[in-house]
Design an enzyme around this catalytic site. Sequence first.
Site, PDB file in Angstrom:
ATOM      1  N   THR A   1     -25.313 -10.442  12.494  1.00 42.69           N
ATOM      2  CA  THR A   1     -26.248 -10.092  11.425  1.00 42.69           C
ATOM      3  C   THR A   1     -25.499  -9.364  10.330  1.00 42.69           C
ATOM      4  OG1 THR A   1     -28.043  -9.981  13.020  1.00 42.69           O
ATOM      5  CG2 THR A   1     -28.390  -8.824  10.920  1.00 42.69           C
TER       6      THR A   1
ATOM      7  N   ASN B   1       0.791  -1.225   0.000  1.00 44.59           N
ATOM      8  CA  ASN B   1       0.000   0.000   0.000  1.00 44.59           C
ATOM      9  C   ASN B   1       0.830   1.285   0.000  1.00 44.59           C
ATOM     10  OD1 ASN B   1       0.298  -1.483   2.600  1.00 44.59           O
ATOM     11  ND2 ASN B   1      -0.292   0.480   3.478  1.00 44.59           N
TER      12      ASN B   1
ATOM     13  N   GLN C   1      -5.026  -3.933  -1.811  1.00 43.48           N
ATOM     14  CA  GLN C   1      -4.593  -2.926  -2.784  1.00 43.48           C
ATOM     15  C   GLN C   1      -4.580  -3.442  -4.220  1.00 43.48           C
ATOM     16  OE1 GLN C   1      -3.944   0.323  -2.443  1.00 43.48           O
ATOM     17  NE2 GLN C   1      -4.056   0.473  -0.212  1.00 43.48           N
TER      18      GLN C   1
ATOM     19  N   CYS D   1      -2.396   4.841   7.908  1.00 41.39           N
ATOM     20  CA  CYS D   1      -2.554   4.283   9.242  1.00 41.39           C
ATOM     21  C   CYS D   1      -1.363   4.625  10.120  1.00 41.39           C
ATOM     22  CB  CYS D   1      -2.708   2.772   9.155  1.00 41.39           C
ATOM     23  SG  CYS D   1      -3.930   2.301   7.940  1.00 41.39           S
TER      24      CYS D   1
ATOM     25  N   ALA E   1     -13.888  -3.084   0.705  1.00 41.26           N
ATOM     26  CA  ALA E   1     -14.708  -2.319  -0.244  1.00 41.26           C
ATOM     27  C   ALA E   1     -14.247  -0.875  -0.399  1.00 41.26           C
ATOM     28  CB  ALA E   1     -16.175  -2.347   0.200  1.00 41.26           C
ATOM     29  N   HIS E   2     -13.800  -0.239   0.694  1.00 37.68           N
ATOM     30  CA  HIS E   2     -13.560   1.206   0.586  1.00 37.68           C
ATOM     31  C   HIS E   2     -12.285   1.558  -0.174  1.00 37.68           C
ATOM     32  CE1 HIS E   2     -10.418   2.253   3.689  1.00 37.68           C
ATOM     33  NE2 HIS E   2     -10.751   1.064   4.164  1.00 37.68           N
TER      34      HIS E   2
HETATM   35  C1  LIG Z   1      -6.362  -0.364   3.787  1.00 36.94           C
HETATM   36  C2  LIG Z   1      -5.616  -1.629   3.912  1.00 36.94           C
HETATM   37  C3  LIG Z   1      -5.972  -2.579   4.875  1.00 36.94           C
HETATM   38  C4  LIG Z   1      -7.059  -2.342   5.889  1.00 36.94           C
HETATM   39  O1  LIG Z   1      -8.343  -2.380   5.310  1.00 36.94           O
HETATM   40  P1  LIG Z   1      -9.564  -1.735   6.124  1.00 36.94           P
HETATM   41  O2  LIG Z   1     -10.759  -2.111   5.324  1.00 36.94           O
HETATM   42  O3  LIG Z   1      -9.311  -0.255   6.145  1.00 36.94           O
HETATM   43  O4  LIG Z   1      -9.552  -2.335   7.484  1.00 36.94           O
HETATM   44  C5  LIG Z   1      -5.270  -3.766   4.923  1.00 36.94           C
HETATM   45  N1  LIG Z   1      -4.267  -4.000   4.068  1.00 36.94           N
HETATM   46  C6  LIG Z   1      -3.902  -3.125   3.121  1.00 36.94           C
HETATM   47  C7  LIG Z   1      -2.793  -3.462   2.188  1.00 36.94           C
HETATM   48  C8  LIG Z   1      -4.565  -1.907   3.015  1.00 36.94           C
HETATM   49  O5  LIG Z   1      -4.168  -1.028   2.088  1.00 36.94           O
END
Ligand SMILES: *Cc1c(COP(=O)(O)O)cnc(C)c1O
Length: 388
Positions: free
Chosen positions: A238, A152, A180, A326, A201-202
């Site tokens: 759920t 990432n 990623q 993060c 998803a995000h």
């Molecule tokens: C963003 C990310 C995560 C964490 O995913 P979340 O849905 O935000 O908990 C884990 N691994 C990688 C490589 C990421 O880029």
Amino acid sequence: MSRIYMDYNATTPADPRVVEAMLPYFTEKFGNPSSPHSVAHEPRAAIERAREQVASCLGSQPSEVVFTSGGSESDNAAIKGVAFAHLPERGHIITSAIEHHAVLSTCEYLEKEFGFSVTYLPVNADGLVDARDVRRAVRGDTCLISVMHVNNEVGTIQPLKEIADIAREHDITFHTDAVQSVGKLPVNVNALGVDLLSLSAHKLYGPKGVGALYVRAGTRMHPIAHGGSHERGMRAGTENVAGIVGLAKAVELAVDEMDRETARLSALRDRLQNTLLREISDVVLNGHRENRIPVMANVSFLFVEGESIVLSLDMEGIAVSTGSACTTDATGPSHVLAAMGVEPNVAQGSVRFGLGRYTVESDVDRVLALMPKIVERLRMISPLRNRA
Ligand SMILES: *Cc1c(COP(=O)(O)O)cnc(C)c1O
């Protein structure tokens, strides 16, 4: 002044088509999928359709897809799930030094609290794991290998198939964090040879707080959330019906539009990166030049703090970041760049430009127009320049 978002590796806005698909599941189709009456039908059917969509994009069986709350939970469920199934023998885990903290911290926890032993594989200057190192690290009691598909912070793509062949040869479960890569690269669980795969998803124009874990049929593991028999007993609770519908729509759109977006964004990324490297002195590209996702560039500007560039661009309405979102609160250089052997003075000048679905040519023009001035101004006032 319109804002420019160039931090798509941290998160993405939900695509309006995703939001539209989700909306009915908050209101008219609100039923609990586990209920015995007909109000449950639509949400239950929607989850199973979503499971089929995600499975078809990954090349798996629908029954091998477990919905979760996102990438971090999928990583935790995969690693703790396999480790706890091997608790009696307290095995050995192989991972890499450049994993996301959702993997690294989970491995450290298993080490400290449960007595597993963990090998953190090194990477080369491009951020690549060497499959030969994986082979050398394998022990008789190795129960899990976890190596991410795409990093990432720098975007380097790992040689998963080579690692998978080693895992299979030794009958070791193989997990990859593909958060990623899904939606940016073709991801097929059989072509990659993985047993477990995390996605979120995000990071692909879906909602926050939902993800999936692919679990190959027959994988020896425990669930980490106990309760009801949701998700075939793999994850109680759920279901986040609207989120799951949104995830599936997002994955489907990303896969459908991948070729076109890859061509468009790699051209923009290359122009951004090459112009920065050409027009500003003392600039270094971090990560593998070719073997990298086409939508990001991690670039170090020597003699300045990446943090200062991020703040300067933010004042101009442009959002970029230094490596991993993060860890922006943590001080000290990125663990990824450090593992790649990037000198601390180079690592501290690193900025990640992440392009995505709503990036247009004029966004790149604006960044390119501003960057030389910003870097020059920061270098004039920088104490780092004098020390160098
Ligand atoms: C963003 C990310 C995560 C964490 O995913 P979340 O849905 O935000 O908990 C884990 N691994 C990688 C490589 C990421 O880029």
